[in-house]
Design an enzyme around this catalytic site. Structure first.
Site, PDB file in Angstrom:
ATOM      1  N   CYS A 253      28.576  31.291  37.603  1.00  0.00           N
ATOM      2  CA  CYS A 253      29.312  32.555  37.713  1.00  0.00           C
ATOM      3  C   CYS A 253      28.376  33.715  38.017  1.00  0.00           C
ATOM      4  CB  CYS A 253      30.073  32.837  36.413  1.00  0.00           C
ATOM      5  SG  CYS A 253      31.346  31.627  36.034  1.00  0.00           S
TER       6      CYS A 253
ATOM      7  N   ASP B 236      34.310  26.319  40.658  1.00  0.00           N
ATOM      8  CA  ASP B 236      32.947  26.127  40.158  1.00  0.00           C
ATOM      9  C   ASP B 236      32.908  25.734  38.682  1.00  0.00           C
ATOM     10  OD1 ASP B 236      33.407  28.530  38.835  1.00  0.00           O
ATOM     11  OD2 ASP B 236      31.909  29.678  39.947  1.00  0.00           O
TER      12      ASP B 236
ATOM     13  N   HIS C 260      38.541  28.438  38.284  1.00  0.00           N
ATOM     14  CA  HIS C 260      37.778  28.472  39.526  1.00  0.00           C
ATOM     15  C   HIS C 260      37.214  27.084  39.789  1.00  0.00           C
ATOM     16  CE1 HIS C 260      36.967  32.991  38.678  1.00  0.00           C
ATOM     17  NE2 HIS C 260      37.933  32.881  39.561  1.00  0.00           N
TER      18      HIS C 260
ATOM     19  N   ASN D 233      32.220  35.896  42.007  1.00  0.00           N
ATOM     20  CA  ASN D 233      33.514  36.451  42.397  1.00  0.00           C
ATOM     21  C   ASN D 233      33.385  37.683  43.275  1.00  0.00           C
ATOM     22  OD1 ASN D 233      34.470  35.742  39.066  1.00  0.00           O
ATOM     23  ND2 ASN D 233      35.127  34.574  40.843  1.00  0.00           N
TER      24      ASN D 233
ATOM     25  N   GLU E 109      39.214  34.877  45.164  1.00  0.00           N
ATOM     26  CA  GLU E 109      38.244  35.060  44.083  1.00  0.00           C
ATOM     27  C   GLU E 109      36.821  34.707  44.524  1.00  0.00           C
ATOM     28  OE1 GLU E 109      39.338  35.069  40.238  1.00  0.00           O
ATOM     29  OE2 GLU E 109      41.167  36.053  40.925  1.00  0.00           O
TER      30      GLU E 109
ATOM     31  N   ASN F 239      32.278  35.184  27.336  1.00  0.00           N
ATOM     32  CA  ASN F 239      33.110  36.008  28.213  1.00  0.00           C
ATOM     33  C   ASN F 239      33.606  35.226  29.424  1.00  0.00           C
ATOM     34  OD1 ASN F 239      33.203  38.886  27.191  1.00  0.00           O
ATOM     35  ND2 ASN F 239      31.029  38.441  27.014  1.00  0.00           N
TER      36      ASN F 239
ATOM     37  N   ARG G 179      44.507  30.992  41.150  1.00  0.00           N
ATOM     38  CA  ARG G 179      43.987  32.314  41.485  1.00  0.00           C
ATOM     39  C   ARG G 179      43.373  32.386  42.888  1.00  0.00           C
ATOM     40  NH1 ARG G 179      41.132  33.433  35.703  1.00  0.00           N
ATOM     41  NH2 ARG G 179      39.794  34.832  36.927  1.00  0.00           N
TER      42      ARG G 179
ATOM     43  N   HIS H 136      42.143  44.401  35.974  1.00  0.00           N
ATOM     44  CA  HIS H 136      40.803  44.867  35.627  1.00  0.00           C
ATOM     45  C   HIS H 136      39.744  44.343  36.583  1.00  0.00           C
ATOM     46  CE1 HIS H 136      40.578  40.880  33.764  1.00  0.00           C
ATOM     47  NE2 HIS H 136      39.272  41.042  33.671  1.00  0.00           N
ATOM     48  N   ARG H 137      40.035  43.264  37.351  1.00  0.00           N
ATOM     49  CA  ARG H 137      39.085  42.786  38.350  1.00  0.00           C
ATOM     50  C   ARG H 137      39.356  43.391  39.719  1.00  0.00           C
ATOM     51  NH1 ARG H 137      36.204  38.238  37.412  1.00  0.00           N
ATOM     52  NH2 ARG H 137      34.829  39.307  38.868  1.00  0.00           N
TER      53      ARG H 137
END
Length: 361
Positions: free
Chosen positions: A285, A172, A170, A33, A97, A279, A134, A60-61
């Site tokens: 990722c 992926d 996502h 990301n 993203e 998580n 997203r 938060h991202r």
């Protein structure tokens, strides 16, 4: 909030602990990301292009984007070989993203390729599903233009609503590509036939696509096992699928992998990534593929290229500075600010990147 850093944190912890928690987040381990990267073989000016993801879907991202941009510019500093763009402007219609929704198909990494951008929302959409998309078409098109790509080497593909509602946040999570191989679930694309046809027409070599049906692997198992969130990598002994152990213990996923050995890839390597998986992130990722020529690699900040010595230093740094437990209450402790800054200052010294962080400047 105002005052010293300690006073700001203390006040925020009392008046808006949710905000303090969000701005204390560190999600930059999800390198997929971090950005979208186009190699020089694909771009109009024959330079490597970087666009940091704005990650606007979550507060938060979204705070990561400016730091990521600064870090990438320090790691890849040669302006004659590398071009760094600002993140796409933030809005409800420009969510980006990064490489989690971007793949590249080619005969070899050094050769020109076709870049596949997968998006979930268009400007005229009205959200009606279980989960919002997203990645936006607007952002994907903007990144393609910034990188100097053209209609002959890009494909825009829309995610299916079924995938989005199944928890595929996502691309992926449901597809993975490496060179001439595309491994994907039948629920991946809204217009599967058109996407495959366009990829096949634009690729310089035949596309080797492997379609996994819902009968082989139900969408729920595809998401929970993270089979498609594996990494496909080329080694001297053949192409390897690096998969989480979750895919090994899931019967449908394990059976699917065994059927693909010798076709999509030569062997599989299972890795226990339970903490990462808990998580929300599997092997893919943790990857941002940056394809470089030998000359471009020589221009990379050398202390950021991994070797045994650097690996030992980083492991020692982690053992010295990482807590084995962290609670929300700890975020309000002024000593934690100092502890974090000491750790980051030490890291920047190891990597020989002085002044990397804002508190150092």
């Amino acid at each position: 909030f105002s005052g010293s850093d300690y006073e700001v944190v203390a006040e925020a912890s009392k008046r808006d602990p949710g905000l303090l928690s969000a701005v204390s987040s560190a999600s930059s381990m999800w390198t997929a990301n971090a950005a979208t990267v186009s190699p020089s073989a694909d771009t109009r000016d024959n330079r490597v292009h970087f666009t940091p993801a704005n990650l606007s879907a979550h507060l938060h991202r979204s705070i990561e984007a400016s730091e990521t941009a600064r870090t990438l510019a320090r790691i890849f500093p040669d302006e004659a070989r590398f071009t760094h763009h600002l993140p796409i402007s933030y809005s409800s219609q420009t969510g980006d993203e990064g490489a989690a929704n971007h793949s590249r198909l080619t005969a070899s990494h050094a050769a020109a390729g076709v870049e596949l951008f997968v998006y979930g929302t268009e400007p005229t959409d009205r959200h009606s599903g279980l989960y919002p998309a997203r990645q936006s078409l607007v952002a994907s098109q903007a990144v393609s233009r910034l990188h100097g790509l053209g209609p002959t080497n890009t494909v825009m593909a829309r995610q299916s609503r079924r995938a989005l509602d199944g928890g595929v946040f996502h691309n992926d999570v449901i597809a993975v590509a490496d060179r001439d191989v595309l491994l994907y679930h039948e629920s991946t694309f809204a217009d599967e036939a058109r996407v495959l046809r366009e990829l096949a027409d634009k690729m310089p070599v035949p596309l080797r696509s492997f379609r996994i049906s819902s009968a082989q692997l139900p969408l729920t198992d595809a998401v929970s096992s993270y089979l498609f969130n594996s990494q496909l990598v080329q080694t001297p002994t053949g192409r390897v699928l690096i998969a989480p152990t979750d895919a090994e213990v899931n019967q449908s996923a394990s059976r699917t992998i065994n059927e693909l050995i010798g076709n999509a890839f030569d062997r599989v390597m299972f890795m226990n990534l339970r903490q990462s998986m808990r998580n929300g992130g599997g092997p893919a990722c943790l990857r941002l593929r940056v394809v470089l020529t030998p000359e471009e690699q020589a221009a990379v900040h050398s202390k950021c290229l991994i070797n045994e010595s650097l690996l030992d230093q980083l492991e020692s740094w982690v053992e010295s500075h990482y807590r084995d437990q962290l609670s929300v209450a700890d975020l309000a402790d002024p000593a934690f600010i100092d502890e974090t800054r000491v750790a980051l200052d030490s890291l920047s010294q190891i990597l020989e990147l002085p002044g990397l962080y804002q508190f150092q400047r």
